[in-house]
Design a protein around this motif. Structure first.
Motif, PDB file in Angstrom:
ATOM      1  N   ARG A 181       1.357  -1.455  -0.181  1.00 52.05           N
ATOM      2  CA  ARG A 181       0.260  -0.081   0.239  1.00 52.05           C
ATOM      3  C   ARG A 181       1.026   1.366   0.062  1.00 52.05           C
ATOM      4  O   ARG A 181       0.218   1.958  -0.902  1.00 52.05           O
ATOM      5  CB  ARG A 181      -1.094  -0.096   1.360  1.00 52.05           C
ATOM      6  N   ALA A 182       1.879   0.886   0.701  1.00 49.89           N
ATOM      7  CA  ALA A 182       2.765   2.239   0.958  1.00 49.89           C
ATOM      8  C   ALA A 182       3.493   2.390  -0.323  1.00 49.89           C
ATOM      9  O   ALA A 182       3.015   3.907  -0.891  1.00 49.89           O
ATOM     10  CB  ALA A 182       3.696   2.062   2.041  1.00 49.89           C
ATOM     11  N   GLY A 183       3.936   1.711  -1.171  1.00 47.65           N
ATOM     12  CA  GLY A 183       4.463   1.886  -2.173  1.00 47.65           C
ATOM     13  C   GLY A 183       3.466   1.871  -3.473  1.00 47.65           C
ATOM     14  O   GLY A 183       3.979   3.116  -4.470  1.00 47.65           O
ATOM     15  N   PHE A 184       2.299   1.725  -3.590  1.00 42.81           N
ATOM     16  CA  PHE A 184       1.416   2.639  -4.278  1.00 42.81           C
ATOM     17  C   PHE A 184       1.077   3.736  -4.240  1.00 42.81           C
ATOM     18  O   PHE A 184       1.260   4.334  -4.913  1.00 42.81           O
ATOM     19  CB  PHE A 184      -0.075   1.594  -4.062  1.00 42.81           C
ATOM     20  N   GLU A 185       1.291   4.002  -3.172  1.00 41.07           N
ATOM     21  CA  GLU A 185       0.897   5.491  -2.247  1.00 41.07           C
ATOM     22  C   GLU A 185       1.540   6.029  -2.950  1.00 41.07           C
ATOM     23  O   GLU A 185       1.563   7.825  -3.476  1.00 41.07           O
ATOM     24  CB  GLU A 185       0.628   5.543  -0.494  1.00 41.07           C
ATOM     25  N   PHE A 186       3.278   5.291  -2.677  1.00 35.05           N
ATOM     26  CA  PHE A 186       4.653   6.740  -2.476  1.00 35.05           C
ATOM     27  C   PHE A 186       4.808   7.183  -4.735  1.00 35.05           C
ATOM     28  O   PHE A 186       4.771   8.251  -4.931  1.00 35.05           O
ATOM     29  CB  PHE A 186       5.746   5.928  -2.392  1.00 35.05           C
ATOM     30  N   ALA A 187       4.108   6.100  -5.167  1.00 35.20           N
ATOM     31  CA  ALA A 187       4.336   6.050  -7.259  1.00 35.20           C
ATOM     32  C   ALA A 187       2.956   7.409  -7.224  1.00 35.20           C
ATOM     33  O   ALA A 187       3.411   7.616  -8.064  1.00 35.20           O
ATOM     34  CB  ALA A 187       3.683   4.606  -7.365  1.00 35.20           C
ATOM     35  N   ARG A 188       1.873   6.864  -6.582  1.00 32.26           N
ATOM     36  CA  ARG A 188       0.917   8.313  -7.436  1.00 32.26           C
ATOM     37  C   ARG A 188       1.027   9.681  -6.499  1.00 32.26           C
ATOM     38  O   ARG A 188       0.384  10.331  -7.209  1.00 32.26           O
ATOM     39  CB  ARG A 188      -0.270   7.586  -6.745  1.00 32.26           C
ATOM     40  N   LEU A 189       2.375   9.742  -5.779  1.00 35.04           N
ATOM     41  CA  LEU A 189       1.856  10.598  -4.689  1.00 35.04           C
ATOM     42  C   LEU A 189       3.277  12.402  -6.447  1.00 35.04           C
ATOM     43  O   LEU A 189       4.399  11.897  -6.878  1.00 35.04           O
ATOM     44  CB  LEU A 189       3.619  10.917  -3.423  1.00 35.04           C
ATOM     45  N   PRO A 190       2.700  13.299  -6.317  1.00 35.68           N
ATOM     46  CA  PRO A 190       3.542  14.202  -7.429  1.00 35.68           C
ATOM     47  C   PRO A 190       4.772  14.271  -7.066  1.00 35.68           C
ATOM     48  O   PRO A 190       5.010  14.150  -5.244  1.00 35.68           O
ATOM     49  CB  PRO A 190       2.942  15.454  -6.551  1.00 35.68           C
ATOM     50  N   VAL A 191       5.939  14.828  -7.352  1.00 35.31           N
ATOM     51  CA  VAL A 191       7.284  14.821  -6.829  1.00 35.31           C
ATOM     52  C   VAL A 191       7.281  15.373  -5.544  1.00 35.31           C
ATOM     53  O   VAL A 191       7.546  14.958  -4.487  1.00 35.31           O
ATOM     54  CB  VAL A 191       7.885  14.816  -8.074  1.00 35.31           C
ATOM     55  N   GLN A 192       7.030  16.845  -5.902  1.00 32.80           N
ATOM     56  CA  GLN A 192       7.323  17.573  -4.554  1.00 32.80           C
ATOM     57  C   GLN A 192       6.663  16.654  -2.860  1.00 32.80           C
ATOM     58  O   GLN A 192       7.188  17.222  -1.687  1.00 32.80           O
ATOM     59  CB  GLN A 192       7.384  19.053  -4.640  1.00 32.80           C
ATOM     60  N   GLU A 193       5.014  16.180  -2.998  1.00 37.36           N
ATOM     61  CA  GLU A 193       5.278  15.430  -2.426  1.00 37.36           C
ATOM     62  C   GLU A 193       5.915  14.530  -1.187  1.00 37.36           C
ATOM     63  O   GLU A 193       6.085  13.591  -0.256  1.00 37.36           O
ATOM     64  CB  GLU A 193       3.581  15.074  -2.059  1.00 37.36           C
ATOM     65  N   ARG A 194       6.660  13.748  -2.428  1.00 34.06           N
ATOM     66  CA  ARG A 194       7.420  12.747  -1.963  1.00 34.06           C
ATOM     67  C   ARG A 194       8.339  12.605  -1.073  1.00 34.06           C
ATOM     68  O   ARG A 194       8.512  12.196  -0.302  1.00 34.06           O
ATOM     69  CB  ARG A 194       8.256  11.930  -3.220  1.00 34.06           C
ATOM     70  N   GLU A 195       9.153  14.049  -1.929  1.00 33.41           N
ATOM     71  CA  GLU A 195      10.045  14.099  -0.575  1.00 33.41           C
ATOM     72  C   GLU A 195       9.524  14.438   1.525  1.00 33.41           C
ATOM     73  O   GLU A 195      10.459  14.134   1.985  1.00 33.41           O
ATOM     74  CB  GLU A 195      10.759  15.558  -0.467  1.00 33.41           C
ATOM     75  N   VAL A 196       8.463  15.326   1.237  1.00 32.15           N
ATOM     76  CA  VAL A 196       7.357  15.257   2.534  1.00 32.15           C
ATOM     77  C   VAL A 196       7.784  13.471   2.924  1.00 32.15           C
ATOM     78  O   VAL A 196       7.597  13.290   4.278  1.00 32.15           O
ATOM     79  CB  VAL A 196       6.174  15.723   2.365  1.00 32.15           C
ATOM     80  N   PHE A 197       6.629  11.970   1.671  1.00 30.80           N
ATOM     81  CA  PHE A 197       6.929  11.328   2.338  1.00 30.80           C
ATOM     82  C   PHE A 197       7.865  10.281   2.880  1.00 30.80           C
ATOM     83  O   PHE A 197       7.535   9.506   4.381  1.00 30.80           O
ATOM     84  CB  PHE A 197       5.927  10.664   1.163  1.00 30.80           C
ATOM     85  N   LEU A 198       9.287  10.673   2.324  1.00 28.89           N
ATOM     86  CA  LEU A 198      10.354  10.535   2.980  1.00 28.89           C
ATOM     87  C   LEU A 198      11.030  10.908   4.409  1.00 28.89           C
ATOM     88  O   LEU A 198      11.393  10.049   5.354  1.00 28.89           O
ATOM     89  CB  LEU A 198      11.612  10.187   1.903  1.00 28.89           C
ATOM     90  N   ALA A 199       9.965  12.407   4.426  1.00 31.74           N
ATOM     91  CA  ALA A 199      10.667  13.149   5.600  1.00 31.74           C
ATOM     92  C   ALA A 199       9.952  12.132   6.388  1.00 31.74           C
ATOM     93  O   ALA A 199      10.621  12.169   8.092  1.00 31.74           O
ATOM     94  CB  ALA A 199      10.215  14.689   5.433  1.00 31.74           C
ATOM     95  N   ASP A 200       8.694  12.471   6.660  1.00 28.63           N
ATOM     96  CA  ASP A 200       7.949  11.165   7.183  1.00 28.63           C
ATOM     97  C   ASP A 200       8.252  10.042   8.054  1.00 28.63           C
ATOM     98  O   ASP A 200       8.218  10.182   9.260  1.00 28.63           O
ATOM     99  CB  ASP A 200       6.402  11.631   6.701  1.00 28.63           C
ATOM    100  N   ALA A 201       8.252   9.659   6.884  1.00 30.63           N
ATOM    101  CA  ALA A 201       8.816   8.465   6.968  1.00 30.63           C
ATOM    102  C   ALA A 201       9.848   7.867   8.319  1.00 30.63           C
ATOM    103  O   ALA A 201      10.273   7.381   9.119  1.00 30.63           O
ATOM    104  CB  ALA A 201       8.931   7.480   5.917  1.00 30.63           C
ATOM    105  N   ARG A 202      10.867   8.917   7.876  1.00 26.62           N
ATOM    106  CA  ARG A 202      12.666   8.532   8.479  1.00 26.62           C
ATOM    107  C   ARG A 202      11.930   9.387   9.871  1.00 26.62           C
ATOM    108  O   ARG A 202      13.020   9.012  10.732  1.00 26.62           O
ATOM    109  CB  ARG A 202      13.037   9.608   7.709  1.00 26.62           C
ATOM    110  N   ALA A 203      10.669  10.501   9.756  1.00 30.81           N
ATOM    111  CA  ALA A 203      10.957  10.407  11.527  1.00 30.81           C
ATOM    112  C   ALA A 203      10.295  10.066  12.171  1.00 30.81           C
ATOM    113  O   ALA A 203      10.634   9.679  13.741  1.00 30.81           O
ATOM    114  CB  ALA A 203      10.168  11.786  11.039  1.00 30.81           C
TER     115      ALA A 203
END
Ligand code: ADP
Ligand code: MG
Lengths: 567, 273
Positions: A181-203
């Motif tokens: 599910r995470a991979g699917f969601e990530f693939a559908r994110l616009p580029v600039q929101e991918r950064e945020v996703f990764l930052a959140d996950a790392r947090a």
């Protein structure tokens, strides 16, 4: 983080141990052999210390630079593979969905229609000019089509979201499914929101920073990040320590009475120095290339109308909101900026050249050593005043003064922010630059030339005018060119004192704008990073860079050829 | 330095007797020069004959250049320098306040160790003096002055067809002759030369020495040289300086064959300096 810190400390200890071990071994060897060491024991110590420290720190540095990226890449790759079945199901669903397909077709159709409209518009503009009614009508039609297309896009994206939501709903939240599910969601994110996703996950994973959301998908990603991260961190740290120990042992076996430890250490030192200069050069190159690259993107965005950019007389980057908008060519004509830059530079040089030059002549030829001793540093203090101080001096003092004076003389349109006030103050700023460079040049004129003129019965001022000045002229020209390139690149004063209006004027009492001011306005505040408007700043930067580069090269050539003549 | 305490006029200079074939052109008496607090010359008394070459020799730092620069008041251009005593040219006191050093230097030309042509064309280098002193009343006259000066300096044949080229495009020896032509162009009475050949090769040196010998016909020449052979070749009179004192002065032949002061003997036989 803590792990790598401990490793770094351990490496330091190992380095110190290496030094001591190397030195004592060298001493022992010398004792046993009874002959003199090639290098002092300290050099043997440094040699072992370098072998112990350098490879380990190199690994650690590589980990610090690339560690995060490697971890992210591995985890994202894993997520993508986990999401493959979902992705396939999603694409199939889209293709089978009537609403989505219909919207997609509509968008393509409108694209074609708009392209045709633009072709038509070009012909009409060629025939009747930009201002005609026919063009107005076409422009209205284009807006209509654009509106319809935006509508279709909205429909399509909303439908896609619904379908994606349905697919996600069908997948259980637990275990490996969560990663899918995470991979699917990530693939559908616009580029600039991918950064945020990764930052959140790392947090969530490492507690560095605060997560803005907390979803099962983010948790799953965080869960995947943790083991990969610790594996790589431990690998790097243990690797570094292992390398350090191996290096220490290896280097120790090298030591011998005849071993040239001193030369090896010398080599490392010169390599370090070379590396430092390499870094400086590479950084410069990097900046130049990014400037070049972004400029190319800008030129691509304005359909390679480079000539329009360089020779167009209309600068209004704000109006070209959509690429391909009809009748909006010419908004990126940079001539008003070049003209504004030239005008202010000219005014500045009209102040700085005579004053700076005369000051230099006075200081080097007339002033006795006591006056020189305080006047020269005093002039150089002027060079230490921050430009922003000059800026508000221009804005708050000189500008209003000039405006009032112009009003008094009956010039009704006088404004506070004028080319004149910016130019005058900039001129004052450059005075020490001109005077100290010219002073050097004048002092480099050999005393024998002056003696020759005095011995011919020339007076002091005749000597200066007939002999010293002509001899120093090439160098002085060089100094002035360097000053010009300073003036062209100066930003703060003009930002504050010259105004923003891209007027194409030779009237120094009007507001003008310069290349540097426009770069500042284009890049500050909320900006879209891909719009031609923002990108044009890079093209302007490139022009500025090329301009000052050429000026500097010419100036340095001139000064150099002059130096050669008298050395 | 016990000497420096002694009064200037009691300095024990050895003067050889001179057959006075030429009138005295430059007469120095009691000349002292100080650089700030440091005394560089002590009570120099010296009569220099017209239409002859007088050589100043001595170890470096002994004050030859300093004394030479007194004769055209070039020491005025050095802030720290102070000159005392009397120097008369044709019985006119040049250290007098009323004398304008700028005009004096038109009468007393000077050539330096390193050729120093101005950053101008060959023509303009030679025309420089006549121009600033207003010696020529027209282009033709100026052309004539330039030509005769270059001819007197023995350079005309080499540069006649390229007068508009920069002066420092010439070779070192040519530059030095250009500088001599430049000095001659204002028609001076005295020409001072401070080691004029020390930057030149032997062939260029020989050319300059020839030239000095020719110029003797019309000018009073004073030349500083560190080469005793050169002094012997070109000069009629020689003055030997040592540590700021004039030690011995007389006809060149006598100084070289029969020096009376021990310091002169030592210097000439190469025992110091
Ligand atoms: N401009 C000057 N300032 C201070 N001292 C000087 C200056 N010129 C020469 N001197 C000193 O005066 C002395 C004589 O110098 P100079 O006349 O140049 O000697 P010479 O030409 O015989 O070699 C030297 O001790 C020298 O250091
Ligand atoms: Mg000297």
């Amino acid at each position: 983080m803590q792990l790598s810190l401990i490793t770094a400390l351990a490496l330091l200890v190992l380095t110190a141990v290496g030094f001591l071990a190397g030195r004592s071994r060298a001493l022992a060897l010398a004792e046993k052999d009874g002959s003199r060491l090639h290098s002092l024991p300290g050099y043997h110590g440094y040699y072992v210390a370098l072998w112990a420290g350098l490879p380990g720190f190199a690994v650690l540095a590589a980990y610090a630079l690339a560690g995060t990226m490697i971890v992210n890449t591995i985890v994202l790759d894993r997520m993508e593979r986990a999401a493959e079945p979902l992705q396939a199901r999603y694409e199939l669903a889209l293709a089978n969905d009537d609403i989505w397909s219909e919207a997609e077709r509509e968008i393509a159709r409108l694209d074609d229609e708009m392209a045709a409209l633009r072709g038509e518009a070009e012909q009409v503009i060629a025939a009747e000019g930009v201002q005609s009614d026919a063009v107005e009508a076409l422009r209205a039609r284009q807006d209509e089509l654009q509106f319809a297309q935006d509508d279709a896009r909205f429909t399509r994206d909303a439908r896609a979201n619904t379908i994606a939501g349905d697919i996600i709903q069908a997948v259980p939240e637990a275990g490996d499914h969560a990663l899918a599910r995470a991979g699917f969601e990530f693939a559908r994110l616009p580029v600039q929101e991918r950064e945020v996703f990764l930052a959140d996950a790392r947090a969530l994973a490492f507690g560095d920073g605060l997560a803005s959301r907390d979803t099962p998908e983010l948790r799953a990603t965080a869960g995947a990040l943790q083991p990969v991260h610790s594996a790589i961190a431990w690998g790097a740290c243990l690797g570094a320590l292992g390398l350090a120990l191996a290096g220490l042992a290896f280097a120790r076996t090298h030591l011998a009475v005849r071993f040239r430890a001193r030369n090896r250490v010398e080599w490392v030192i010169s390599a370090t120095l070379a590396l430092a200069s390499l870094i400086a050069i590479l950084t410069t190159l990097g900046i130049v290339f990014s400037l070049l690259f972004e400029s190319l993107r800008f030129f691509a965005a304005i359909d390679w109308r480079v000539a329009d950019f360089l020779f167009g007389t209309q600068w209004s980057p704000q109006t070209a909101i959509r690429p391909g908008q009809i009748g909006q060519s010419g908004s990126f004509g940079a001539v008003p900026l070049f003209a504004g830059t030239a005008l202010i530079t000219l005014i500045a040089m009209m102040v700085a050249a005579p004053v700076g030059l005369f000051a230099a002549i006075y200081l080097s030829e007339y002033a006795d050593s006591r006056v020189r001793a305080w006047a020269k540093p005093a002039l150089e203090i002027l060079a230490g005043v921050p430009t922003v101080v000059y800026g508000f001096f221009a804005l708050l003092t000189v500008g209003p003064l000039l405006r009032d004076f112009a009003l008094f003389l009956g010039y009704e349109d006088a404004v506070t922010q004028s080319a004149l006030s910016a130019g005058l103050v900039m001129g004052v700023m450059i005075i020490p630059f001109v005077s100290s460079l010219s002073d050097d040049v004048i002092n480099a004129v050999p005393q024998s030339l002056r003696d020759g003129a005095y011995a011919m019965g020339a007076t002091k001022s005749e000597t200066i005018r007939h002999v010293v000045f002509p001899a120093a002229l090439p160098g002085i020209v060089g100094a002035l060119l360097l000053a010009v390139s300073r003036a062209v690149g100066e930003t703060m004063i003009v930002v504050m004192a010259a105004g923003q209006a891209a007027n194409l004027t030779a009237n120094p009492l009007e507001s003008v704008t310069t290349i540097t001011v426009q770069i500042v306005t284009l890049l500050t505040g909320d900006q879209e990073f891909n719009s031609p408007k923002t990108l044009s700043a890079f093209a302007l930067g490139l022009v500025l860079f090329v301009l000052t580069l050429i000026l500097n090269i010419i100036a340095l050539r001139v000064v150099q050829s002059y130096r050669e003549k008298y050395d | 330095m016990a000497d420096s305490a002694a009064p200037a006029h009691t300095a024990k200079t050895v003067y050889h007797s001179v057959a006075n074939t030429h009138p005295v052109k430059v007469a120095a008496s009691g000349v002292e020069v100080f650089y700030a607090d440091k005394q560089a010359l002590h009570g120099i008394n010296l009569d220099i004959q017209d239409r002859s070459v007088t050589a100043f020799i001595g170890p470096s730092g002994c004050g030859k250049s300093t004394f030479l620069r007194c004769i055209n008041r070039m020491n005025d251009t050095i802030d720290t320098a102070r000159v005392a005593g009397s120097i008369r040219i044709d019985d006119e006191e040049i250290n007098d306040r009323a004398v304008d050093p700028v005009l004096l230097r038109a009468r007393v030309g000077m050539v330096f160790q390193k050729p120093n042509p101005f950053p101008k064309s060959i023509y303009d280098n030679v025309a420089y003096g006549p121009r600033i002193h207003g010696l020529a009343s027209g282009k033709d006259e100026l052309d004539a002055i330039v030509e005769t000066s270059l001819k007197k300096a023995g350079l005309w044949d080499e540069v006649a067809d390229r007068l508009d080229q920069p002066g420092n495009s010439l070779s070192g020896g040519q530059q030095q002759r250009l500088v001599i032509a430049r000095a001659i162009a204002v028609n001076p009475e005295v020409i001072l030369m401070d080691e004029p050949c020390s930057a030149l090769d032997p062939i260029a040196t020989a050319r300059i020495e020839e030239l000095i010998d020719e110029l003797r016909e019309n000018y009073c020449l004073i030349i500083v040289t560190h080469s005793m052979a050169q002094a012997a070749r070109v000069s009629q009179m020689t003055a030997f300086f040592h540590l700021g004192h004039l030690v011995e002065y007389g006809p060149t032949e006598e100084i070289f064959t029969n020096p009376r002061d021990r310091r002169t003997q030592d210097y000439i036989t190469g025992r110091f300096g």
